[in-house]
Each structure stands twice: as structure tokens, then as C-alpha cells.
Scaffold this motif. Structure first.
Motif, short mmCIF file in Angstrom:
data_model
loop_
_atom_site.label_atom_id
_atom_site.label_comp_id
_atom_site.label_asym_id
_atom_site.label_seq_id
_atom_site.Cartn_x
_atom_site.Cartn_y
_atom_site.Cartn_z
N ASP A 24 -10.54 -1.21 4.17
CA ASP A 24 -11.23 0.08 4.01
C ASP A 24 -10.36 1.09 3.26
O ASP A 24 -9.94 2.12 3.80
CB ASP A 24 -11.65 0.64 5.38
N SER A 26 -9.87 3.59 -0.07
CA SER A 26 -10.64 4.37 -1.04
C SER A 26 -9.96 4.32 -2.41
O SER A 26 -8.79 3.95 -2.55
CB SER A 26 -10.75 5.83 -0.59
N LYS A 27 -10.69 4.72 -3.42
CA LYS A 27 -10.16 4.77 -4.77
C LYS A 27 -8.98 5.73 -4.86
O LYS A 27 -7.97 5.44 -5.53
CB LYS A 27 -11.28 5.20 -5.73
N GLU A 56 -17.72 -3.65 -0.91
CA GLU A 56 -17.77 -2.28 -0.43
C GLU A 56 -18.00 -2.32 1.07
O GLU A 56 -18.87 -3.05 1.56
CB GLU A 56 -18.88 -1.51 -1.13
N LEU A 59 -18.45 4.15 3.74
CA LEU A 59 -17.99 5.43 3.19
C LEU A 59 -16.91 6.03 4.08
O LEU A 59 -16.97 5.93 5.31
CB LEU A 59 -19.16 6.42 3.08
N GLY A 60 -15.91 6.65 3.45
CA GLY A 60 -14.83 7.29 4.20
C GLY A 60 -15.14 8.73 4.53
O GLY A 60 -16.25 9.23 4.30
N LYS A 67 -18.54 11.70 0.14
CA LYS A 67 -17.74 10.73 0.88
C LYS A 67 -17.32 9.59 -0.05
O LYS A 67 -18.15 9.08 -0.82
CB LYS A 67 -18.53 10.17 2.06
N PRO A 68 -16.03 9.18 0.00
CA PRO A 68 -15.56 8.13 -0.91
C PRO A 68 -16.03 6.74 -0.48
O PRO A 68 -16.18 6.45 0.71
CB PRO A 68 -14.04 8.23 -0.79
N LEU A 70 -15.42 2.94 0.28
CA LEU A 70 -14.28 2.17 0.78
C LEU A 70 -14.42 0.70 0.37
O LEU A 70 -15.54 0.18 0.26
CB LEU A 70 -14.19 2.27 2.30
N TYR A 71 -13.27 0.05 0.16
CA TYR A 71 -13.26 -1.34 -0.28
C TYR A 71 -12.41 -2.17 0.68
O TYR A 71 -11.43 -1.71 1.25
CB TYR A 71 -12.68 -1.45 -1.69
#
Length: 405
Positions: A24, A26-27, A56, A59-60, A67-68, A70-71
Motif C-alpha cells: 500500500d 502511494s506515488k 491498485e 486509496l490512502g 486521496k492518493p 495505493l499500490y
């Protein structure tokens, strides 16, 4: 491959490894750790998503805007087999990209287990597990092999290891044999290196950079990770640590190697030799029993490792004393290694460490009494997270680290 392609592959690999290290992500978090522009990162993430390496995960938390995304890694995008070839037993495991064990099979390395026999057994097991899981070979990255040395990891050749029960373990092109039998690429390294890779993978969130791994079994083997990289010498002599002198002018194992070497006191071979010598001298008998026996075994030659450990578990005091002395010598050897290499972590593994209650504690206690410096600088000792699975898991990690994305 031109410079642009090389740079793109490097960024892709760095991004993937960063995502695998922490779920999880984020960019924004990725850009803090990787020297990459926003547009380049978008391209890399799109490529990793398209090829199935990441997904994916939601969202964070918002920091004021949207909201970013998440990966996280896709653990089931590919699979890897890991094979641990040891003198006592060999283990084959199937792992996902998180190194979760999906399947495992173990063989006793008795006098029947020649290289050809083991390769055929491995081939049959791989064929069976792929069929049962309806899994194509294209989903398998390869077979990682951690084996007893000496060996050549570049050519995939096991040279002349000692103490194997079966014949034929000389100049074995193990990677070629496995590839011919399974149609899967194979990579080889010594088993202590792969065990260390496996344990380091399991503790990756701790960010330990300097780690010593010592395996006590038929012999003594070691591996060392310095600044996150495996240290290699001019030749692969993983068992050389067993020739460290811990008692000047002392015992010698099977009339080979150094007098007073660590291996002559802290190995399965040494304890078998000591138990047999004890019996030949006519000293107090060692109560060796099997499940179907209720008497002492008369044949000295029957004092093998299985019977010795059975008697130890039954409380044989003679063996308890032998194992206690052995652990003390192991502690001396560990102190010498720690004083020389100065690791953050020391992991002890192998059949001898696991066999006797108190062996590990005694070895660590003796080592700590002889480590140079303040106690606050002592390394952290452990049996590791993976223990008996370490070598096969680490063999799979080796394949993962070398895969071409």
C-alpha cells in the motif's frame, strides 16, 4: 540495449522492489525514495500494472486534495520453485512472489539418493504440482537451488561435496540436469547463501544490512551479508569456517582438516565420532533406543545421528554433556566471527542447533562472554524467522532478484 532502455529497466526494477518492500505505497512515497520524475513514474506504474506485477490496493489518506491511489505487489503474478539440497535431507517448495509456501516436499538423502535420482524425483513432483494446480510452466520464473558446496554458482556445477550418503555427488551439472528434466531455468548458489537471502527477505522491514548466518549440521557453513550484499571470496568455500581453530592442538575430524578445528567439536560428524569413541573405550553406555526397542543397542556402528538425538531426547546424561561441550566450542567460533566481521545480526541454523534443547542458548551465552566491546554493541542473535525453510525460500528469492522484468 541503449542507455535509455537500461535506465528505464532500472527505474522499473527499483519501483517494483520499493512496492514489494511495503504494501500500500502511494506515488508520493515512491517519489521520495526513487530519483524519478512524475511522468516517468506514471509510465513505470502503468507498465507494472499492465504486466500484472502490481495491483491498485485502494486509496490512502488525503493530505488536502484527492486521496492518493495505493499500490501493492501482485503475489500471484508468477511463481518460483526453491530447492534445498543438503546432506541430511532435501526440500522442494513452491512459492508465490511474497515467498508464501504453496507446496513443499522433503526427501531423506540416504544412500539411494544419487543426483540422478533426486533430479527425477524433483521433476516428478514439479509435474504433479503443476497439474494439480492447473498451472502453466509459463507462470514459473524458474528453480532456485541452494546446495552444499564446493560449487560454481556461475556454471551451475556442484563439485565435490563430502559426507553425502549416496554415490555420484561429484562434478554434478545440477542446473543443466534440472532444466533438461523440468524445462524450467535453474540457478545455483550454496545453501548458506540462499538461507541468508531467505532470512534477510523475511526481515526486510527491519533494514538489517550486516548479517552473519552460520549453519551447523554435518559440517559448519557460513554466509555473510555486508551492506545488504552477499560477500564472496575468490573461491566458494562455505565450509571453510569449520576449519577455524578453537582448541590449539586439539581433536581432528576423521583424520582430515585442522587439529582443533571448530568442525571437530561442533558438527553432527563430530558428535557421532565422539559417541562411538566413548562406546569403544568401554565407558558408560549410551542408551540408544528405537521405537521398537527397549534395550541398549550393542553395535557401535548403530550410533548414528537419528539414534543419538533420540537418546538425547530421552535424557541420556552422557550425550547431554557432549552436546553441552559442543555448544561451548560453537560459542567460541561465533565470538571469533563476530569480532572479525562485526555484524548487526547473527542467525544460527542447521540440524545441530535444532537437535538439543539448550544448545543454542549455551552457544550464544559463550559467544557473548567473548565478544569484544560493550554489550550495547553486541549483535542480535536469533534462530531466524524461516529456520528449516530458509535455504529453499532463499533459493526462490535468488530467482526473484535476478528475474528480467
Amino acid at each position: 540495449m541503449n542507455v535509455y532502455q537500461t535506465t528505464a529497466k532500472t527505474l522499473k526494477r527499483q519501483t517494483y522492489e520499493r512496492i514489494t518492500a511495503q504494501d500500500d505505497v502511494s506515488k508520493l512515497e515512491l517519489m521520495k525514495d526513487i530519483d524519478i520524475t512524475s511522468s516517468s513514474l506514471n509510465r513505470v506504474l502503468d507498465e507494472l500494472l499492465h504486466e500484472g506485477w502490481i495491483v491498485e490496493s485502494g486509496l490512502g489518506q488525503s493530505t488536502g486534495g484527492r486521496k492518493p491511489v495505493l499500490y501493492r505487489m501482485n503475489a500471484h503474478n508468477r511463481y518460483i520453485f526453491g530447492l534445498d539440497i543438503s546432506r541430511v535431507y532435501s526440500v522442494l517448495g513452491l512459492y508465490d512472489l511474497r515467498m508464501n509456501t504453496l507446496y513443499s516436499h522433503r526427501w531423506s538423502m540416504d544412500e539411494r539418493m544419487t543426483p540422478e535420482k533426486l533430479v527425477e524425483e524433483v521433476g516428478q513432483q514439479i509435474q504433479q504440482v503443476l497439474a494439480e494446480r492447473h498451472m502453466s510452466r509459463r507462470r514459473i520464473l524458474g528453480i532456485g537451488v541452494g546446495a552444499v558446496g564446493p560449487l560454481d554458482h556461475e556454471t551451475g556445477m556442484i563439485h565435490r561435496p563430502i559426507y553425502f550418503n549416496a554415490k555420484g555427488w561429484q562434478q554434478v551439472p545440477i542446473c543443466r540436469l534440472l532444466t533438461e528434466r523440468t524445462e524450467l531455468p535453474a540457478l545455483l548458489d550454496n545453501g548458506t547463501n540462499t538461507a541468508l537471502l531467505g532470512e534477510h527477505w523475511a526481515m526486510r522491514e527491519d533494514d538489517a544490512r550486516h548479517v552473519l548466518y552460520v549453519n551447523a549440521g554435518m559440517g559448519i557453513r557460513s554466509a555473510y551479508l555486508s551492506d545488504g550484499r552477499l560477500m564472496r571470496g575468490a573461491m566458494d568455500k562455505e565450509g571453510a569456517v569449520g576449519q577455524m581453530i578453537v582448541a590449539a592442538g586439539g581433536a581432528r575430524l576423521h583424520d582430515q582438516g585442522n587439529y582443533g578445528a571448530l568442525e571437530a567439536y561442533a558438527s553432527i560428524q563430530a558428535l557421532e565420532q565422539q559417541a562411538r569413541q566413548h562406546s569403544r573405550m568401554g565407558l558408560d553406555g549410551i542408551a540408544i533406543r528405537s521405537e521398537s526397542e527397549n534395550h541398549h543397542v550393542g553395535s557401535i556402528d548403530m550410533l548414528d545421528w537419528e539414534r543419538i538425538t533420540t537418546a538425547l531426547q530421552q535424557g541420556d546424561t552422557t550425550l547431554q554433556e557432549m552436546f553441552h561441550r559442543s555448544a561451548g566450542y560453537m560459542g567460541i567460533g561465533l565470538a571469533n566471527l563476530v569480532n572479525t566481521l562485526q555484524p548487526e545480526r547473527v542467525i544460527l541454523g542447521g540440524a545441530l542447533i535444532q537437535a538439543a534443547p539448550g544448545y543454542y542458548d549455551t552457544a550464544v551465552h559463550v559467544a557473548q562472554q567473548q565478544i569484544y566491546g560493550e554489550p550495547a554493541t553486541y549483535p542480535q542473535f536469533s534462530r531466524g524467522y524461516l529456520q528449516e525453510r530458509a535455504a529453499s525460500v532463499g533459493a526462490a528469492v535468488m530467482v526473484l532478484e535476478r528475474m528480467d522484468m
